[in-house]
Scaffold this motif. Structure first.
Motif, PDB file in Angstrom:
ATOM      1  N   PHE A 181     -18.921   6.105   0.540  1.00  0.00           N
ATOM      2  CA  PHE A 181     -18.590   4.957   1.378  1.00  0.00           C
ATOM      3  C   PHE A 181     -17.868   3.872   0.572  1.00  0.00           C
ATOM      4  O   PHE A 181     -16.877   3.288   1.040  1.00  0.00           O
ATOM      5  CB  PHE A 181     -19.865   4.374   2.000  1.00  0.00           C
ATOM      6  N   ILE A 182     -18.356   3.585  -0.609  1.00  0.00           N
ATOM      7  CA  ILE A 182     -17.792   2.496  -1.413  1.00  0.00           C
ATOM      8  C   ILE A 182     -16.365   2.811  -1.854  1.00  0.00           C
ATOM      9  O   ILE A 182     -15.451   1.980  -1.732  1.00  0.00           O
ATOM     10  CB  ILE A 182     -18.705   2.206  -2.622  1.00  0.00           C
ATOM     11  N   TRP A 183     -16.128   4.003  -2.344  1.00  0.00           N
ATOM     12  CA  TRP A 183     -14.797   4.370  -2.825  1.00  0.00           C
ATOM     13  C   TRP A 183     -13.768   4.344  -1.699  1.00  0.00           C
ATOM     14  O   TRP A 183     -12.663   3.813  -1.864  1.00  0.00           O
ATOM     15  CB  TRP A 183     -14.839   5.755  -3.467  1.00  0.00           C
ATOM     16  N   ILE A 184     -14.124   4.898  -0.568  1.00  0.00           N
ATOM     17  CA  ILE A 184     -13.191   4.935   0.549  1.00  0.00           C
ATOM     18  C   ILE A 184     -12.912   3.527   1.073  1.00  0.00           C
ATOM     19  O   ILE A 184     -11.785   3.197   1.459  1.00  0.00           O
ATOM     20  CB  ILE A 184     -13.726   5.857   1.658  1.00  0.00           C
ATOM     21  N   GLY A 185     -13.917   2.678   1.059  1.00  0.00           N
ATOM     22  CA  GLY A 185     -13.715   1.288   1.464  1.00  0.00           C
ATOM     23  C   GLY A 185     -12.738   0.556   0.563  1.00  0.00           C
ATOM     24  O   GLY A 185     -11.866  -0.190   1.035  1.00  0.00           O
ATOM     25  N   VAL A 186     -12.830   0.764  -0.730  1.00  0.00           N
ATOM     26  CA  VAL A 186     -11.920   0.115  -1.675  1.00  0.00           C
ATOM     27  C   VAL A 186     -10.477   0.584  -1.450  1.00  0.00           C
ATOM     28  O   VAL A 186      -9.530  -0.220  -1.466  1.00  0.00           O
ATOM     29  CB  VAL A 186     -12.360   0.395  -3.126  1.00  0.00           C
ATOM     30  N   ILE A 187     -10.282   1.877  -1.230  1.00  0.00           N
ATOM     31  CA  ILE A 187      -8.936   2.407  -0.958  1.00  0.00           C
ATOM     32  C   ILE A 187      -8.347   1.749   0.289  1.00  0.00           C
ATOM     33  O   ILE A 187      -7.160   1.401   0.333  1.00  0.00           O
ATOM     34  CB  ILE A 187      -8.996   3.935  -0.793  1.00  0.00           C
ATOM     35  N   GLY A 188      -9.156   1.547   1.296  1.00  0.00           N
ATOM     36  CA  GLY A 188      -8.686   0.927   2.531  1.00  0.00           C
ATOM     37  C   GLY A 188      -8.256  -0.516   2.342  1.00  0.00           C
ATOM     38  O   GLY A 188      -7.254  -0.962   2.922  1.00  0.00           O
ATOM     39  N   VAL A 189      -8.986  -1.277   1.546  1.00  0.00           N
ATOM     40  CA  VAL A 189      -8.619  -2.675   1.288  1.00  0.00           C
ATOM     41  C   VAL A 189      -7.264  -2.746   0.586  1.00  0.00           C
ATOM     42  O   VAL A 189      -6.407  -3.575   0.928  1.00  0.00           O
ATOM     43  CB  VAL A 189      -9.718  -3.374   0.465  1.00  0.00           C
ATOM     44  N   LEU A 190      -7.046  -1.887  -0.394  1.00  0.00           N
ATOM     45  CA  LEU A 190      -5.764  -1.867  -1.104  1.00  0.00           C
ATOM     46  C   LEU A 190      -4.620  -1.473  -0.157  1.00  0.00           C
ATOM     47  O   LEU A 190      -3.514  -2.033  -0.241  1.00  0.00           O
ATOM     48  CB  LEU A 190      -5.832  -0.897  -2.282  1.00  0.00           C
ATOM     49  N   THR A 191      -4.878  -0.547   0.747  1.00  0.00           N
ATOM     50  CA  THR A 191      -3.865  -0.147   1.722  1.00  0.00           C
ATOM     51  C   THR A 191      -3.507  -1.303   2.650  1.00  0.00           C
ATOM     52  O   THR A 191      -2.335  -1.518   2.992  1.00  0.00           O
ATOM     53  CB  THR A 191      -4.359   1.046   2.556  1.00  0.00           C
ATOM     54  N   ALA A 192      -4.500  -2.084   3.056  1.00  0.00           N
ATOM     55  CA  ALA A 192      -4.253  -3.229   3.938  1.00  0.00           C
ATOM     56  C   ALA A 192      -3.325  -4.251   3.273  1.00  0.00           C
ATOM     57  O   ALA A 192      -2.428  -4.802   3.925  1.00  0.00           O
ATOM     58  CB  ALA A 192      -5.581  -3.884   4.313  1.00  0.00           C
ATOM     59  N   VAL A 193      -3.510  -4.478   1.994  1.00  0.00           N
ATOM     60  CA  VAL A 193      -2.646  -5.411   1.265  1.00  0.00           C
ATOM     61  C   VAL A 193      -1.204  -4.891   1.243  1.00  0.00           C
ATOM     62  O   VAL A 193      -0.243  -5.650   1.447  1.00  0.00           O
ATOM     63  CB  VAL A 193      -3.171  -5.625  -0.170  1.00  0.00           C
ATOM     64  N   PHE A 194      -1.039  -3.602   1.014  1.00  0.00           N
ATOM     65  CA  PHE A 194       0.300  -3.004   0.997  1.00  0.00           C
ATOM     66  C   PHE A 194       0.985  -3.149   2.350  1.00  0.00           C
ATOM     67  O   PHE A 194       2.161  -3.537   2.423  1.00  0.00           O
ATOM     68  CB  PHE A 194       0.198  -1.520   0.612  1.00  0.00           C
ATOM     69  N   ILE A 195       0.291  -2.837   3.447  1.00  0.00           N
ATOM     70  CA  ILE A 195       0.879  -2.931   4.782  1.00  0.00           C
ATOM     71  C   ILE A 195       1.303  -4.364   5.082  1.00  0.00           C
ATOM     72  O   ILE A 195       2.374  -4.618   5.643  1.00  0.00           O
ATOM     73  CB  ILE A 195      -0.130  -2.446   5.852  1.00  0.00           C
ATOM     74  N   TRP A 196       0.501  -5.325   4.702  1.00  0.00           N
ATOM     75  CA  TRP A 196       0.772  -6.745   4.969  1.00  0.00           C
ATOM     76  C   TRP A 196       2.124  -7.163   4.379  1.00  0.00           C
ATOM     77  O   TRP A 196       2.904  -7.870   5.026  1.00  0.00           O
ATOM     78  CB  TRP A 196      -0.356  -7.601   4.407  1.00  0.00           C
ATOM     79  N   PHE A 197       2.406  -6.749   3.156  1.00  0.00           N
ATOM     80  CA  PHE A 197       3.601  -7.222   2.464  1.00  0.00           C
ATOM     81  C   PHE A 197       4.818  -6.302   2.623  1.00  0.00           C
ATOM     82  O   PHE A 197       5.952  -6.749   2.428  1.00  0.00           O
ATOM     83  CB  PHE A 197       3.303  -7.406   0.976  1.00  0.00           C
ATOM     84  N   TRP A 198       4.622  -5.023   2.989  1.00  0.00           N
ATOM     85  CA  TRP A 198       5.744  -4.084   3.011  1.00  0.00           C
ATOM     86  C   TRP A 198       6.304  -3.816   4.402  1.00  0.00           C
ATOM     87  O   TRP A 198       7.519  -3.770   4.594  1.00  0.00           O
ATOM     88  CB  TRP A 198       5.299  -2.749   2.392  1.00  0.00           C
ATOM     89  N   MET A 199       5.465  -3.650   5.399  1.00  0.00           N
ATOM     90  CA  MET A 199       5.933  -3.219   6.712  1.00  0.00           C
ATOM     91  C   MET A 199       6.545  -4.378   7.487  1.00  0.00           C
ATOM     92  O   MET A 199       6.004  -5.484   7.513  1.00  0.00           O
ATOM     93  CB  MET A 199       4.776  -2.594   7.503  1.00  0.00           C
ATOM     94  N   ARG A 200       7.681  -4.117   8.165  1.00  0.00           N
ATOM     95  CA  ARG A 200       8.368  -5.142   8.925  1.00  0.00           C
ATOM     96  C   ARG A 200       8.109  -4.956  10.423  1.00  0.00           C
ATOM     97  O   ARG A 200       8.050  -3.839  10.924  1.00  0.00           O
ATOM     98  CB  ARG A 200       9.876  -5.096   8.649  1.00  0.00           C
ATOM     99  N   GLU A 201       7.974  -6.071  11.111  1.00  0.00           N
ATOM    100  CA  GLU A 201       7.736  -6.058  12.551  1.00  0.00           C
ATOM    101  C   GLU A 201       9.025  -5.704  13.285  1.00  0.00           C
ATOM    102  O   GLU A 201      10.052  -6.365  13.118  1.00  0.00           O
ATOM    103  CB  GLU A 201       7.247  -7.443  12.992  1.00  0.00           C
ATOM    104  N   PRO A 202       9.028  -4.639  14.132  1.00  0.00           N
ATOM    105  CA  PRO A 202      10.244  -4.283  14.873  1.00  0.00           C
ATOM    106  C   PRO A 202      10.417  -5.130  16.128  1.00  0.00           C
ATOM    107  O   PRO A 202       9.475  -5.773  16.603  1.00  0.00           O
ATOM    108  CB  PRO A 202       9.997  -2.821  15.238  1.00  0.00           C
ATOM    109  N   LYS A 203      11.620  -5.123  16.647  1.00  0.00           N
ATOM    110  CA  LYS A 203      11.901  -5.831  17.896  1.00  0.00           C
ATOM    111  C   LYS A 203      11.208  -5.123  19.055  1.00  0.00           C
ATOM    112  O   LYS A 203      11.284  -3.899  19.195  1.00  0.00           O
ATOM    113  CB  LYS A 203      13.411  -5.865  18.143  1.00  0.00           C
TER     114      LYS A 203
END
Length: 456
Positions: A181-203
């Protein structure tokens, strides 16, 4: 490059998504992998959790079903409304971070109430995962490609389940269920940070067909660049009233019936998913190490194959005959019934897995066609809320009551048949198949009627 196409029908558009669109789809699929991995980890590790915390099948059913679904389903509506009116990417990233942190908290639970509270928090976060993703995909991929795109996105659950089984069971066998549970949770938090800064909102609605005047040539997109459809403030559609979308969803025969048909199907599929590992280990003699390999393969090939094949088939058949959105799931479920019964009956886990592979694929012929149908039936500014309403109905019934029902049925049969209580409980799911098939027939009638009205 955009070229004029005077011969095109008014409003027609064709587009080939660029590399960035496919990268976004891959990223969204990975987030969905984490979403389902976190959701299913409890059922995968149910046996060691039961052994340490001393909880019953009924309690497992509650925290994997009703307690989780109450927050996951109901909060999906306000989160969907927020996403339809703000930045969908940011809503998705924040939600991913929240459910991942709650997953890590599950590994720290010292008793049943603490584990239940952490699971409820996972449900709160996951409420903002899937509906925004549906809408983002629909604005990166044009009509005619959405069934395939959504089927690829819907590979997230089987990949997540397979990774959860392989990774979670291996970690639990080598170390402890808590560390998984702990390891998978940490991976998810790091993924959330990546999505926040990399993905662009489409029209919103940028790739949907738009009406053209008679003397104005229609622009056809021949080759999309790697840049997503830009937000054009001059062309942003008016925000659809929330209650108007809700009223539309529950009064439109197609939208209402597809949600009910999905709910009946998910009652069975979520019940099976949440108790199969416990069933194989406790009543058929499977070990955790075997689960990590063989059950993971069955889930990956079965669920993944069913979702992808159904998405491809609906892109081929749906434009020719809209009732295919209902007939395809109904046929899949009908073919699955005898193999599911054989899986429950099988005297060994090896034979059980052979039988399980086929219904595992056919059970999921409903999801990609149903999601694509809902996204096509509503306007672009209604897609997140409509997707959230679909999830509300099918998950509140399926996820909320399917595992809860099966857990309590197992406890009921355990009074007189403790050695095979889960087997007897699994047999009671067979009638649910026929209810779900009937609901898809009901949907087919609505689709046929709406097609005649549209032609008229």
């Amino acid at each position: 490059m955009v070229v004029s196409n005077p011969a095109a029908a008014p409003g027609a558009q064709a587009a080939r998504p660029g590399a960035y669109a496919w990268a976004v789809l891959a990223a969204l699929c990975f987030v969905y992998v984490l979403n389902f991995l976190d959701r299913q980890l409890l059922s995968i590790l149910a046996k060691p959790i039961q052994d340490e915390l001393g909880i019953s099948d009924g309690q497992i059913g509650l925290i994997s079903g009703l307690y989780f679904a109450m927050f996951y389903c109901i909060l999906a509506i306000p989160v969907g409304l927020l996403a339809d009116r703000t930045n969908r990417v940011k809503v998705l990233a924040f939600s991913c971070g929240l459910w991942s942190a709650a997953t890590a908290a599950c590994g720290l639970a010292a008793n049943y109430p603490q584990l239940a509270a952490a699971r409820m928090a996972v449900g709160v976060g996951e409420a903002g995962g899937v509906p925004p993703s549906y809408a983002i995909i629909s604005d990166y991929f044009p009509p005619g490609m959405r069934g395939t795109a959504l089927s690829l996105f819907n590979l997230g659950p089987p990949i997540g389940m397979a990774l959860g089984i392989a990774f979670g069971a291996s970690i639990a066998a080598a170390y402890s269920w808590r560390l998984a549970f702990i390891w998978i949770g940490v991976i998810g938090v790091l993924t959330a940070v990546f999505i926040w800064f990399w993905m662009r909102e489409p029209k919103r609605g940028g790739l949907d067909a738009k009406p053209a005047s008679a003397d104005e040539p229609v622009a056809t997109l021949v080759d999309a660049t790697d840049t997503p459809p830009a937000a054009d403030t001059a062309a942003v559609p008016a925000k659809s009233p929330f209650w108007g979308t809700v009223r539309l969803f529950f009064t439109d025969p197609v939208l209402l019936r597809v949600s009910i048909a999905c709910a009946a199907t998910q009652f069975m599929t979520y019940a099976v998913l949440n108790f199969t590992v416990l069933f194989l280990m406790r009543e058929k003699g499977m070990e955790l190490g075997d689960v990590a390999i063989w059950y993971a393969i069955v889930i990956l090939l079965g669920v993944g194959g069913g979702m992808f094949v159904s998405g491809r088939l609906i892109d081929r058949w749906g434009p020719r005959n809209k009732t295919a959105y209902a007939w395809l799931p109904a046929i899949g479920l009908a073919l699955a019934v005898p193999f599911f019964a054989a899986f429950v009956w099988a005297p060994s886990w090896e034979l059980a897995l052979v039988f399980l592979l086929i219904p595992t694929g056919l059970n999921y012929f409903y999801l990609s066609p149903s999601v694509a149908l809902v996204q096509e039936e509503v306007r672009p500014d209604q897609r997140v809320v409509a997707g959230a309403l679909l999830l509300l109905v099918m998950n509140l019934v399926g996820l909320g009551f399917g595992p809860t029902y099966l857990g309590f049925m197992s406890d009921f049969f355990a009074r007189t048949n403790p050695e095979n209580s889960l087997q007897l409980a699994f047999y009671t799911l067979i009638p649910v198949y026929f209810v779900a098939i009937a609901m898809f027939f009901w949907l087919a009638r609505a689709l046929k009627r709406s097609g005649k009205e549209a032609a008229a």
